[in-house]
Scaffold this motif. Sequence first.
Motif, PDB file in Angstrom:
ATOM      1  N   LEU A 329       0.800  -1.217   0.000  1.00 30.32           N
ATOM      2  CA  LEU A 329       0.000   0.000   0.000  1.00 30.32           C
ATOM      3  C   LEU A 329       0.836   1.271   0.000  1.00 30.32           C
ATOM      4  O   LEU A 329       0.496   2.238  -0.686  1.00 30.32           O
ATOM      5  CB  LEU A 329      -0.945   0.001   1.208  1.00 30.32           C
ATOM      6  N   ARG A 330       1.936   1.283   0.782  1.00 27.96           N
ATOM      7  CA  ARG A 330       2.717   2.518   0.899  1.00 27.96           C
ATOM      8  C   ARG A 330       3.953   2.539   0.004  1.00 27.96           C
ATOM      9  O   ARG A 330       4.655   3.547  -0.049  1.00 27.96           O
ATOM     10  CB  ARG A 330       3.123   2.728   2.359  1.00 27.96           C
ATOM     11  N   GLY A 331       4.248   1.424  -0.661  1.00 28.21           N
ATOM     12  CA  GLY A 331       5.405   1.385  -1.542  1.00 28.21           C
ATOM     13  C   GLY A 331       6.724   1.344  -0.803  1.00 28.21           C
ATOM     14  O   GLY A 331       7.772   1.685  -1.370  1.00 28.21           O
ATOM     15  N   ALA A 332       6.718   0.933   0.455  1.00 25.48           N
ATOM     16  CA  ALA A 332       7.959   0.824   1.227  1.00 25.48           C
ATOM     17  C   ALA A 332       8.730  -0.411   0.776  1.00 25.48           C
ATOM     18  O   ALA A 332       8.215  -1.274   0.069  1.00 25.48           O
ATOM     19  CB  ALA A 332       7.639   0.747   2.721  1.00 25.48           C
ATOM     20  N   ASP A 333       9.998  -0.497   1.194  1.00 24.93           N
ATOM     21  CA  ASP A 333      10.766  -1.711   0.931  1.00 24.93           C
ATOM     22  C   ASP A 333      11.192  -2.327   2.253  1.00 24.93           C
ATOM     23  O   ASP A 333      10.985  -1.749   3.329  1.00 24.93           O
ATOM     24  CB  ASP A 333      11.972  -1.446   0.027  1.00 24.93           C
ATOM     25  N   LEU A 334      11.786  -3.501   2.193  1.00 23.59           N
ATOM     26  CA  LEU A 334      12.111  -4.236   3.410  1.00 23.59           C
ATOM     27  C   LEU A 334      13.194  -3.551   4.236  1.00 23.59           C
ATOM     28  O   LEU A 334      13.283  -3.787   5.440  1.00 23.59           O
ATOM     29  CB  LEU A 334      12.542  -5.666   3.058  1.00 23.59           C
ATOM     30  N   LEU A 335      14.012  -2.731   3.591  1.00 25.50           N
ATOM     31  CA  LEU A 335      15.006  -1.977   4.357  1.00 25.50           C
ATOM     32  C   LEU A 335      14.320  -0.937   5.243  1.00 25.50           C
ATOM     33  O   LEU A 335      14.783  -0.665   6.357  1.00 25.50           O
ATOM     34  CB  LEU A 335      15.996  -1.299   3.411  1.00 25.50           C
ATOM     35  N   ASP A 336      13.233  -0.350   4.745  1.00 25.43           N
ATOM     36  CA  ASP A 336      12.461   0.582   5.576  1.00 25.43           C
ATOM     37  C   ASP A 336      11.834  -0.140   6.771  1.00 25.43           C
ATOM     38  O   ASP A 336      11.643   0.448   7.840  1.00 25.43           O
ATOM     39  CB  ASP A 336      11.350   1.241   4.748  1.00 25.43           C
ATOM     40  N   LEU A 337      11.482  -1.411   6.557  1.00 28.06           N
ATOM     41  CA  LEU A 337      10.797  -2.206   7.586  1.00 28.06           C
ATOM     42  C   LEU A 337      11.725  -3.285   8.123  1.00 28.06           C
ATOM     43  O   LEU A 337      11.306  -4.402   8.407  1.00 28.06           O
ATOM     44  CB  LEU A 337       9.539  -2.830   6.977  1.00 28.06           C
ATOM     45  N   TRP A 338      12.996  -2.945   8.295  1.00 26.80           N
ATOM     46  CA  TRP A 338      14.013  -3.948   8.622  1.00 26.80           C
ATOM     47  C   TRP A 338      13.788  -4.583   9.993  1.00 26.80           C
ATOM     48  O   TRP A 338      14.135  -5.750  10.193  1.00 26.80           O
ATOM     49  CB  TRP A 338      15.397  -3.320   8.553  1.00 26.80           C
ATOM     50  N   ARG A 339      13.205  -3.859  10.923  1.00 27.85           N
ATOM     51  CA  ARG A 339      12.994  -4.435  12.257  1.00 27.85           C
ATOM     52  C   ARG A 339      12.040  -5.629  12.201  1.00 27.85           C
ATOM     53  O   ARG A 339      12.312  -6.684  12.789  1.00 27.85           O
ATOM     54  CB  ARG A 339      12.457  -3.365  13.213  1.00 27.85           C
ATOM     55  N   ASP A 340      10.943  -5.455  11.496  1.00 27.31           N
ATOM     56  CA  ASP A 340       9.976  -6.553  11.377  1.00 27.31           C
ATOM     57  C   ASP A 340      10.542  -7.690  10.528  1.00 27.31           C
ATOM     58  O   ASP A 340      10.311  -8.864  10.826  1.00 27.31           O
ATOM     59  CB  ASP A 340       8.674  -6.035  10.761  1.00 27.31           C
ATOM     60  N   SER A 341      11.285  -7.362   9.480  1.00 25.05           N
ATOM     61  CA  SER A 341      11.888  -8.397   8.635  1.00 25.05           C
ATOM     62  C   SER A 341      12.906  -9.209   9.430  1.00 25.05           C
ATOM     63  O   SER A 341      12.931 -10.449   9.347  1.00 25.05           O
ATOM     64  CB  SER A 341      12.562  -7.750   7.419  1.00 25.05           C
ATOM     65  N   LEU A 342      13.737  -8.520  10.196  1.00 28.87           N
ATOM     66  CA  LEU A 342      14.744  -9.209  11.009  1.00 28.87           C
ATOM     67  C   LEU A 342      14.081 -10.080  12.058  1.00 28.87           C
ATOM     68  O   LEU A 342      14.543 -11.200  12.333  1.00 28.87           O
ATOM     69  CB  LEU A 342      15.673  -8.184  11.664  1.00 28.87           C
ATOM     70  N   TRP A 343      12.981  -9.598  12.629  1.00 23.15           N
ATOM     71  CA  TRP A 343      12.292 -10.378  13.652  1.00 23.15           C
ATOM     72  C   TRP A 343      11.777 -11.688  13.065  1.00 23.15           C
ATOM     73  O   TRP A 343      11.900 -12.740  13.688  1.00 23.15           O
ATOM     74  CB  TRP A 343      11.132  -9.569  14.238  1.00 23.15           C
ATOM     75  N   LEU A 344      11.186 -11.641  11.874  1.00 18.80           N
ATOM     76  CA  LEU A 344      10.680 -12.866  11.246  1.00 18.80           C
ATOM     77  C   LEU A 344      11.824 -13.836  10.940  1.00 18.80           C
ATOM     78  O   LEU A 344      11.664 -15.056  11.098  1.00 18.80           O
ATOM     79  CB  LEU A 344       9.928 -12.523   9.960  1.00 18.80           C
ATOM     80  N   LEU A 345      12.961 -13.322  10.504  1.00 21.92           N
ATOM     81  CA  LEU A 345      14.106 -14.181  10.216  1.00 21.92           C
ATOM     82  C   LEU A 345      14.615 -14.855  11.487  1.00 21.92           C
ATOM     83  O   LEU A 345      14.872 -16.071  11.497  1.00 21.92           O
ATOM     84  CB  LEU A 345      15.218 -13.357   9.565  1.00 21.92           C
ATOM     85  N   ILE A 346      14.745 -14.087  12.562  1.00 21.07           N
ATOM     86  CA  ILE A 346      15.200 -14.657  13.842  1.00 21.07           C
ATOM     87  C   ILE A 346      14.198 -15.669  14.367  1.00 21.07           C
ATOM     88  O   ILE A 346      14.571 -16.728  14.883  1.00 21.07           O
ATOM     89  CB  ILE A 346      15.434 -13.522  14.871  1.00 21.07           C
ATOM     90  N   PHE A 347      12.906 -15.377  14.232  1.00 21.74           N
ATOM     91  CA  PHE A 347      11.864 -16.299  14.688  1.00 21.74           C
ATOM     92  C   PHE A 347      11.960 -17.623  13.939  1.00 21.74           C
ATOM     93  O   PHE A 347      11.832 -18.700  14.535  1.00 21.74           O
ATOM     94  CB  PHE A 347      10.490 -15.673  14.475  1.00 21.74           C
ATOM     95  N   THR A 348      12.189 -17.549  12.620  1.00 21.25           N
ATOM     96  CA  THR A 348      12.297 -18.773  11.814  1.00 21.25           C
ATOM     97  C   THR A 348      13.476 -19.621  12.260  1.00 21.25           C
ATOM     98  O   THR A 348      13.340 -20.841  12.463  1.00 21.25           O
ATOM     99  CB  THR A 348      12.448 -18.411  10.326  1.00 21.25           C
ATOM    100  N   LEU A 349      14.637 -19.004  12.415  1.00 22.20           N
ATOM    101  CA  LEU A 349      15.833 -19.749  12.825  1.00 22.20           C
ATOM    102  C   LEU A 349      15.656 -20.335  14.228  1.00 22.20           C
ATOM    103  O   LEU A 349      16.020 -21.488  14.476  1.00 22.20           O
ATOM    104  CB  LEU A 349      17.055 -18.835  12.777  1.00 22.20           C
ATOM    105  N   SER A 350      15.078 -19.537  15.122  1.00 18.59           N
ATOM    106  CA  SER A 350      14.845 -20.027  16.488  1.00 18.59           C
ATOM    107  C   SER A 350      13.861 -21.186  16.497  1.00 18.59           C
ATOM    108  O   SER A 350      14.038 -22.165  17.224  1.00 18.59           O
ATOM    109  CB  SER A 350      14.329 -18.885  17.378  1.00 18.59           C
ATOM    110  N   GLY A 351      12.798 -21.065  15.679  1.00 19.07           N
ATOM    111  CA  GLY A 351      11.819 -22.144  15.610  1.00 19.07           C
ATOM    112  C   GLY A 351      12.416 -23.439  15.099  1.00 19.07           C
ATOM    113  O   GLY A 351      12.108 -24.526  15.611  1.00 19.07           O
ATOM    114  N   LEU A 352      13.289 -23.357  14.098  1.00 16.74           N
ATOM    115  CA  LEU A 352      13.951 -24.564  13.591  1.00 16.74           C
ATOM    116  C   LEU A 352      14.826 -25.205  14.654  1.00 16.74           C
ATOM    117  O   LEU A 352      14.851 -26.437  14.805  1.00 16.74           O
ATOM    118  CB  LEU A 352      14.794 -24.213  12.362  1.00 16.74           C
ATOM    119  N   ILE A 353      15.534 -24.382  15.393  1.00 20.76           N
ATOM    120  CA  ILE A 353      16.411 -24.908  16.444  1.00 20.76           C
ATOM    121  C   ILE A 353      15.601 -25.581  17.548  1.00 20.76           C
ATOM    122  O   ILE A 353      15.928 -26.690  18.002  1.00 20.76           O
ATOM    123  CB  ILE A 353      17.288 -23.775  17.024  1.00 20.76           C
TER     124      ILE A 353
END
Length: 364
Positions: A329-353
């Motif tokens: 909707l706002r045309g942002a990119d993942l660098l603008d939303l890096w906190r939420d993107s990083l959180w999902l990545l950490i959650f995925t790795l933690s969940g696998l472990i």
Amino acid sequence: MNALFRMKSIIIKELRQLSRDRITFAMVIMIPLIQLLLFGYAINTDIRNIPIAIVDQSNSASGRLIIEAVKVTQVVTVSKKYRSVTEAEQAIQQGLVRAVLILPSNLTQRIAQHEILGQWIVDGSDSIISAAILQLQNMPLSGINAIPSAQQKTFEVTLLFNPTRRSPVNIIPGLLGVILTMTMIMFTSAAIVRERENGNLELLITTPIRPIELMIGKIIPYIFIGLIQVGIILSLGYFIFSIPINGDLSQVLFAALLFIAASLTLGLVISTLAVTQLQAMQMTIFILLPSILLSGFIFPYEGMPIAAQWISEALPATHFMRIIRGVILRGADLLDLWRDSLWLLIFTLSGLIVASARFKKNLD
């Protein structure tokens, strides 16, 4: 009498079996309790403390009085101050604030001539947020000889990204998160349990496969299923509901991959906790309900009490809602939303472990 005795035996057996099934018994208590707390305490459509930015180009005493008057309403809270309108609009695009109040350099002259004092620029992608800001359009300003009673508006309001305030513009991208949460967690929550119930766990035990390899192998096929769902939802949203996709499609794809992976690993963790597929389904529902109500899909995050916001931050759906609405909707990119993107990545790795650590290659 014999029939009553037989029924009594069955009743006692069922009660004992239920008492031994701790997960099911916990769900019996927790699901109505969680629903009661969510609907009675956490869900609030009376929005307060919307984060906004201020661009005060007047640098005058009148400007400071207006800002204080806006704060007193408690509808908004000033979290940022910018020198230029361009910086403020970028902050809206990045999701740092939901609206900007601009006070022009000729504010004193506007007050003397009884003109509109300033302008609100609002993230219109959330219709509830924009409705709350629109309430301030006609707010009275005591102590400032500004606008006569005949004047209709104190501020001008500009809605970005959804000027017509169409509900599907906000709902469809959020619905993508809800559907993926429901299907991805459901697919993998019974993955290990199903192997045990079908008697295939013995085959896995005799293979040299490692737990982490098993977990990754379990989720990869469903990643493609999730991407198919993303394509279906976005295509229908675009062609049927005219939902604009203002961001880059590669950003949408990568955001979806992050969330699909996070949801699948959450399902794997559930699968290692559950003993039966019924228990896995119950635990999935336990996760799904808060994901719908606390993620910002229906009710804005800003309207929740602090305790509910903490729970919301722990849910993958919350972070995906921010990302997907920001990109589409706002045309942002993942660098603008890096906190939420990083959180999902950490959650995925933690969940696998965690899922790998809980999985034991034995029948116990």
